[in-house]
Design a protein around this motif. Sequence first.
Motif, short mmCIF file in Angstrom:
data_model
loop_
_atom_site.label_atom_id
_atom_site.label_comp_id
_atom_site.label_asym_id
_atom_site.label_seq_id
_atom_site.Cartn_x
_atom_site.Cartn_y
_atom_site.Cartn_z
N GLU A 468 33.38 27.88 -8.07
CA GLU A 468 34.61 27.09 -7.96
C GLU A 468 35.05 26.96 -6.49
O GLU A 468 35.52 25.90 -6.07
N GLU A 469 34.87 28.04 -5.72
CA GLU A 469 35.21 27.98 -4.30
C GLU A 469 34.35 26.94 -3.57
O GLU A 469 34.83 26.21 -2.70
N ILE A 470 33.06 26.88 -3.91
CA ILE A 470 32.19 25.89 -3.29
C ILE A 470 32.65 24.48 -3.65
O ILE A 470 32.67 23.56 -2.81
N THR A 471 33.03 24.30 -4.90
CA THR A 471 33.52 22.97 -5.32
C THR A 471 34.77 22.59 -4.53
O THR A 471 34.89 21.45 -4.03
N GLN A 472 35.71 23.50 -4.39
CA GLN A 472 36.93 23.22 -3.64
C GLN A 472 36.64 22.98 -2.16
O GLN A 472 37.26 22.13 -1.52
N PHE A 473 35.69 23.73 -1.61
CA PHE A 473 35.32 23.52 -0.21
C PHE A 473 34.77 22.11 -0.02
O PHE A 473 35.10 21.41 0.96
N ASN A 474 33.91 21.65 -0.94
CA ASN A 474 33.35 20.30 -0.83
C ASN A 474 34.46 19.25 -0.89
O ASN A 474 34.41 18.23 -0.19
N GLN A 475 35.46 19.47 -1.76
CA GLN A 475 36.56 18.52 -1.86
C GLN A 475 37.39 18.49 -0.58
O GLN A 475 37.82 17.42 -0.12
N ARG A 476 37.62 19.65 0.03
CA ARG A 476 38.44 19.70 1.24
C ARG A 476 37.74 19.07 2.43
O ARG A 476 38.37 18.43 3.26
N HIS A 477 36.42 19.24 2.52
CA HIS A 477 35.70 18.82 3.72
C HIS A 477 34.74 17.65 3.46
O HIS A 477 33.95 17.32 4.35
N ASN A 478 34.78 17.10 2.27
CA ASN A 478 33.91 15.97 1.94
C ASN A 478 32.44 16.33 2.17
O ASN A 478 31.68 15.60 2.80
N GLU A 479 32.05 17.51 1.69
CA GLU A 479 30.67 17.98 1.80
C GLU A 479 30.02 17.97 0.42
O GLU A 479 30.69 17.73 -0.61
N LYS A 480 28.73 18.24 0.39
CA LYS A 480 27.98 18.27 -0.87
C LYS A 480 27.17 19.55 -0.97
O LYS A 480 26.00 19.55 -1.34
N PHE A 481 27.79 20.67 -0.64
CA PHE A 481 27.10 21.94 -0.73
C PHE A 481 26.88 22.33 -2.20
O PHE A 481 27.73 22.08 -3.05
N ALA A 482 25.74 22.92 -2.46
CA ALA A 482 25.44 23.50 -3.78
C ALA A 482 24.93 24.91 -3.56
O ALA A 482 24.29 25.19 -2.54
N MET A 483 25.17 25.76 -4.52
CA MET A 483 24.82 27.17 -4.34
C MET A 483 24.11 27.69 -5.58
O MET A 483 24.50 27.40 -6.71
N ARG A 484 23.02 28.44 -5.32
CA ARG A 484 22.33 29.16 -6.39
C ARG A 484 22.82 30.60 -6.43
O ARG A 484 22.99 31.22 -5.38
N ILE A 485 23.04 31.10 -7.63
CA ILE A 485 23.46 32.50 -7.79
C ILE A 485 22.54 33.16 -8.80
O ILE A 485 22.23 32.58 -9.85
N GLY A 486 22.08 34.36 -8.47
CA GLY A 486 21.26 35.14 -9.37
C GLY A 486 21.88 36.51 -9.62
O GLY A 486 22.41 37.13 -8.69
N ILE A 487 21.84 37.00 -10.87
CA ILE A 487 22.47 38.27 -11.23
C ILE A 487 21.49 39.08 -12.08
O ILE A 487 20.81 38.53 -12.96
#
Length: 591
Positions: A468-487
């Motif tokens: 969710e933080e990545i999504t909000q960051f993209n909205q604030r800065h007009n970026e298209k970052f995506a992140m992979r997470i492994g657990i």
Amino acid sequence: MPTPSRLSGFRYFPALLTLGVGIALSIVVFLLVRQWETRRQTYERQQLADEIASALQEQIDENLEAIATLGDFTTAVDNLDRAAFDRFVERKLALHPSIRLLAWVPRLDRGENTNIPHLTLTEISPDGWVPAAVRPEYFPVEYWEPTEGNDDLAGLDLASYLPYQKAFLEATRSRDLVVVSETDPKLIDTDGTVLFVVKPVYDEISASEPKGFVVGIVAVDGTVEAAAEQQTGWVFDLYLTSKSDKDNSSFLATYTGTRSPLVALSEKSRDRETRTLEVANQTWYLDLLANDRYEAIRTKHWRSWAALLVGLLWTHIPVTYLLTSLSRQQQIERLAQERALQARALKKAFDRLEMERAKSERLLLNILPEPVAHRLKQKHETIADSFPEVTILFADIVGFTTIAGRTSPQRLVEILNEIFSAFDWLAVHYGVEKIKTIGDAYMAASGLPSPTDNCADAIAQMAIDMQEEITQFNQRHNEKFAMRIGIHTGPVVAGVIGTNKFIYDLWGDTVNIASRMESHGVPGGIQVSEQTYLRLRDRYEFEPRGHINIKGKGNMRAYLLLSPLPGMDSAQTVTVSSHRISEFCLENDFT
């Protein structure tokens, strides 16, 4: 009763006595320190000489090893051709510029010269290169590098090259490198002395005759300069000889870092060091004479003079005090005031020291978990703990290398700082321990250093919030970052490594599997292992991904974590430390 004049003269006796004792002690300390400085100069000169000798020995060993490996290469190759020889030799010559020539010389019995149809056997005579005379055996140069400027070497029978005929015969009976430290300018054009290095090559270990030789020519001057230039300052003039008498006519190479004329050994013996070098089957001698640059960097006798000056100053202080105290009684009050000022200054310094200690404490807690930090301060021992169940999270920004290529360094750091600061807040919020960041990768763990019952829940909720933080960051800065997470959940070993810059790290298959879960995941997704899924399936929604191939583990079942099940939220699954959150916000100015 003494007269006033006699009493007036006697009162100066303590000051005069103090002055005499102080000067005497200062001189004694001066002599002791000067003796130590002289020994230190000798030690430093020997250390510098050892470093240069070691560097030169290393350069020589590397050159000889390069020639020896060419021999191993020709042994391993059944049918050596020009292309294979050039490919192998090209890198050797590039890495070792002191090697001026590498050549392959097969051994041929009489009548076998037709086996090399592209060569015409020649030999060296007073008139130049002429067809080779009839001999029982030949040693023609078949392949060589560099070829430019050495075209005459094709087919040259080195057995006719009299200074080296004995060396070849020696090499035939030995499987070691043979080094001859002379050469004829007819063979190779060079300004200085070169090493002629021969390596016999056998088809079989038990063979009595070699199938050929690997020949290398090494410039001694180039080797000496390469070793000397590794030492900052070129503080020695170098004299290299292969004879123990060290007369000037036997020098193999000389070198001066100051570019001034070399001094004959017999004319300068001060600050001279001699070292021996082992060169294959020979022993060489290296003389190192300190030059003007050494004088500029050597340890000077300033400590002894400083000790004398300090001693005289310390003597001056009590003498001045005694003389002044005789006539100025009011100085006592002034000294009392000075002591009071010093006490206040010490108190301020103590307060500042206490503030710095508290700051250092906070910095240590930012690097290590609080329980681990306390253990580290109380005990000077290895900290290593085993945890039966820990949930580990790896996160990585997809395509960050491409983004870094089109972004300024300052902006790149600002992006990572903003994203990872948000992740740090989430880690504190959910009681998760941040382990480290590596570039654009983020690693965190739950269940350590103090075991918890809901370590998988904390990591799961944090992972959802990270996306969710990545999504909000993209909205604030007009970026298209995506992140992979492994657990992944499982046992780990955790501990502190390092002596200067501590790091709290984890080891075990659990770490590797969690990393593979991330690297085999999908952009924007949270991929978990089956072990983690079994702990969360009653409280979160998942999407099966089937089996994925994990290196070293084979096929493993994986799932995509989607969201908490209806009616479940982070307050129900995760216990948060409000104290840690408040402390984190205060230290990082978060509101």
